[in-house]
Design a protein around this motif. Sequence first.
Motif, PDB file in Angstrom:
ATOM      1  N   THR A 100       0.825  -1.214   0.000  1.00  0.00           N
ATOM      2  CA  THR A 100       0.000   0.000   0.000  1.00  0.00           C
ATOM      3  C   THR A 100       0.858   1.262   0.000  1.00  0.00           C
ATOM      4  OG1 THR A 100      -0.162  -0.118   2.418  1.00  0.00           O
ATOM      5  CG2 THR A 100      -1.945  -1.120   1.142  1.00  0.00           C
ATOM      6  N   HIS A 101       1.992   1.236   0.713  1.00  0.00           N
ATOM      7  CA  HIS A 101       2.866   2.414   0.756  1.00  0.00           C
ATOM      8  C   HIS A 101       3.484   2.687  -0.612  1.00  0.00           C
ATOM      9  CE1 HIS A 101       2.525   2.591   5.091  1.00  0.00           C
ATOM     10  NE2 HIS A 101       2.933   1.338   5.189  1.00  0.00           N
ATOM     11  N   VAL A 102       4.028   1.658  -1.224  1.00  0.00           N
ATOM     12  CA  VAL A 102       4.675   1.819  -2.531  1.00  0.00           C
ATOM     13  C   VAL A 102       3.659   2.282  -3.569  1.00  0.00           C
ATOM     14  CG1 VAL A 102       5.893   0.639  -4.401  1.00  0.00           C
ATOM     15  CG2 VAL A 102       6.480   0.139  -2.012  1.00  0.00           C
ATOM     16  N   GLY A 103       2.476   1.705  -3.546  1.00  0.00           N
ATOM     17  CA  GLY A 103       1.440   2.119  -4.487  1.00  0.00           C
ATOM     18  C   GLY A 103       1.018   3.564  -4.281  1.00  0.00           C
ATOM     19  N   ARG A 104       0.819   3.946  -3.019  1.00  0.00           N
ATOM     20  CA  ARG A 104       0.386   5.309  -2.707  1.00  0.00           C
ATOM     21  C   ARG A 104       1.424   6.329  -3.138  1.00  0.00           C
ATOM     22  NH1 ARG A 104       0.119   4.670   2.280  1.00  0.00           N
ATOM     23  NH2 ARG A 104       1.928   5.821   3.072  1.00  0.00           N
ATOM     24  N   LEU A 105       2.684   6.098  -2.790  1.00  0.00           N
ATOM     25  CA  LEU A 105       3.730   7.056  -3.146  1.00  0.00           C
ATOM     26  C   LEU A 105       3.962   7.109  -4.656  1.00  0.00           C
ATOM     27  CD1 LEU A 105       4.174   6.996  -0.062  1.00  0.00           C
ATOM     28  CD2 LEU A 105       6.616   7.239  -0.525  1.00  0.00           C
ATOM     29  N   SER A 106       3.809   5.998  -5.319  1.00  0.00           N
ATOM     30  CA  SER A 106       3.986   5.987  -6.780  1.00  0.00           C
ATOM     31  C   SER A 106       2.969   6.891  -7.453  1.00  0.00           C
ATOM     32  CB  SER A 106       3.847   4.559  -7.306  1.00  0.00           C
ATOM     33  OG  SER A 106       4.879   3.730  -6.811  1.00  0.00           O
ATOM     34  N   ARG A 107       1.756   6.897  -6.930  1.00  0.00           N
ATOM     35  CA  ARG A 107       0.725   7.774  -7.504  1.00  0.00           C
ATOM     36  C   ARG A 107       0.910   9.221  -7.068  1.00  0.00           C
ATOM     37  NH1 ARG A 107      -1.889   2.868  -6.608  1.00  0.00           N
ATOM     38  NH2 ARG A 107      -2.433   3.399  -4.471  1.00  0.00           N
ATOM     39  N   LEU A 143      10.843   3.387  -0.248  1.00  0.00           N
ATOM     40  CA  LEU A 143       9.502   3.948  -0.408  1.00  0.00           C
ATOM     41  C   LEU A 143       8.608   3.561   0.761  1.00  0.00           C
ATOM     42  CD1 LEU A 143       8.784   3.471  -4.232  1.00  0.00           C
ATOM     43  CD2 LEU A 143       9.062   5.640  -3.017  1.00  0.00           C
ATOM     44  N   ILE A 144       8.727   2.331   1.225  1.00  0.00           N
ATOM     45  CA  ILE A 144       7.937   1.898   2.376  1.00  0.00           C
ATOM     46  C   ILE A 144       8.287   2.742   3.607  1.00  0.00           C
ATOM     47  CG2 ILE A 144       7.625   0.011   4.038  1.00  0.00           C
ATOM     48  CD1 ILE A 144       7.875  -1.921   1.620  1.00  0.00           C
ATOM     49  N   LEU A 145       9.573   2.942   3.855  1.00  0.00           N
ATOM     50  CA  LEU A 145       9.984   3.754   5.004  1.00  0.00           C
ATOM     51  C   LEU A 145       9.455   5.183   4.885  1.00  0.00           C
ATOM     52  CD1 LEU A 145      13.692   2.604   5.538  1.00  0.00           C
ATOM     53  CD2 LEU A 145      11.678   1.990   6.892  1.00  0.00           C
ATOM     54  N   HIS A 146       9.545   5.751   3.687  1.00  0.00           N
ATOM     55  CA  HIS A 146       9.064   7.122   3.498  1.00  0.00           C
ATOM     56  C   HIS A 146       7.545   7.187   3.671  1.00  0.00           C
ATOM     57  CE1 HIS A 146      10.024  11.207   2.455  1.00  0.00           C
ATOM     58  NE2 HIS A 146       9.067  11.241   1.545  1.00  0.00           N
ATOM     59  N   GLY A 147       6.862   6.153   3.240  1.00  0.00           N
ATOM     60  CA  GLY A 147       5.416   6.113   3.402  1.00  0.00           C
ATOM     61  C   GLY A 147       4.985   5.981   4.851  1.00  0.00           C
ATOM     62  N   ARG A 148       5.813   5.349   5.648  1.00  0.00           N
ATOM     63  CA  ARG A 148       5.501   5.186   7.070  1.00  0.00           C
ATOM     64  C   ARG A 148       5.873   6.421   7.888  1.00  0.00           C
ATOM     65  NH1 ARG A 148       7.901  -0.978   7.691  1.00  0.00           N
ATOM     66  NH2 ARG A 148       6.045  -2.067   6.922  1.00  0.00           N
ATOM     67  N   VAL A 173      -0.217  14.616  -6.911  1.00  0.00           N
ATOM     68  CA  VAL A 173      -1.423  14.216  -7.640  1.00  0.00           C
ATOM     69  C   VAL A 173      -2.060  13.055  -6.902  1.00  0.00           C
ATOM     70  CG1 VAL A 173      -0.656  15.005  -9.878  1.00  0.00           C
ATOM     71  CG2 VAL A 173      -0.077  12.699  -9.144  1.00  0.00           C
ATOM     72  N   GLY A 174      -3.348  13.194  -6.562  1.00  0.00           N
ATOM     73  CA  GLY A 174      -4.069  12.123  -5.934  1.00  0.00           C
ATOM     74  C   GLY A 174      -3.644  11.910  -4.486  1.00  0.00           C
ATOM     75  N   VAL A 175      -4.472  11.205  -3.756  1.00  0.00           N
ATOM     76  CA  VAL A 175      -4.171  10.889  -2.368  1.00  0.00           C
ATOM     77  C   VAL A 175      -4.449   9.429  -2.095  1.00  0.00           C
ATOM     78  CG1 VAL A 175      -4.589  13.220  -1.510  1.00  0.00           C
ATOM     79  CG2 VAL A 175      -6.494  11.640  -1.683  1.00  0.00           C
TER      80      VAL A 175
END
Length: 220
Positions: free
Chosen positions: A150-157, A190-195, A217-219
Motif C-alpha cells: 500500500t505504501h509503494v502504491g500510494r507514493l507511486s501515484r 519507499l515503504i519507510l518514506h510512506g511510514r 497528484v491524488g491521495v
Amino acid sequence: MTAKQAAQRPRGARTRAAQVLSALETLYPDARTELEFRTPFELLVATVLSAQATDVSVNAATPALFAAYPDAQAMSRAEPEDIEPLIRRIGLYRAKARHLAALARLLLERHGGEVPNDFDAVVALPGAGRKTANVVLSNAYGFPAIAVDTHVGRLSRRLALSTQTNPDKVEADLQALFPRKRWVFLHHALILHGRRVCTARKPDCPGCVMNPFCPKVGVA
C-alpha cells in the motif's frame, strides 16, 4: 514496456524518478525490510503474516512462533489450531494459521522443506502472492524485485510515477523507471518514506525533501 504503456506514463516521470531515487538514497541509505528473520523460511512466514498487518505486530509474534516451529518440517506437523494462539494478535490470524500449516506441508512435499529460489514456486504456496514472492526472493536470495504494498502504491501515484491502482501494473511502471540494481532498495525506501513522512492520512508535505518536485497528484 510497450509504446502504449509508455504513452500512459505521467509527464516527466523519468526525470522525477531520478530525483526520487536520489532523495531516497540520501534519506534511507541503509533501507531494508523491517521484518525480523534469520532464514528464508522465517522470512516467508513473516511476509505471509504481514498481509494487512503491521511489521511491528508480526515481529512481536514471530519469536514465539519460530521457537515452536523453527523450520518447515516442524511446522508441517502443526494444525492451524496449534498455530493460532501464537499469532492471535495479528489480523486475519485464523486464515493465516491455515495458510502456514498448508504452506509448510507443501514446502516439505515439493521442495524438501526449503524455500525455493523460484518466483512461480513461491507464488504457488498457500497465503503467498506476487508481493510475497518479491519480498522473499529479493531479501533472501538477492533477486531484483519491487514489492508493491500500500505504501509503494500510494507514493507511486502521489509522486506521479504511475497512474495505476493495480499493484502489478505499478510494479511494471516502476521497473521501467528505475535501474534494476536499485529495485530492492527502492521498495524498502519507499515503504519507510510512506511510514515516516508521506503517510496515508496526514502526509508531512512541508517537511518532505521531495516537496519541490512532488506534483502531489491524488491521495490514494
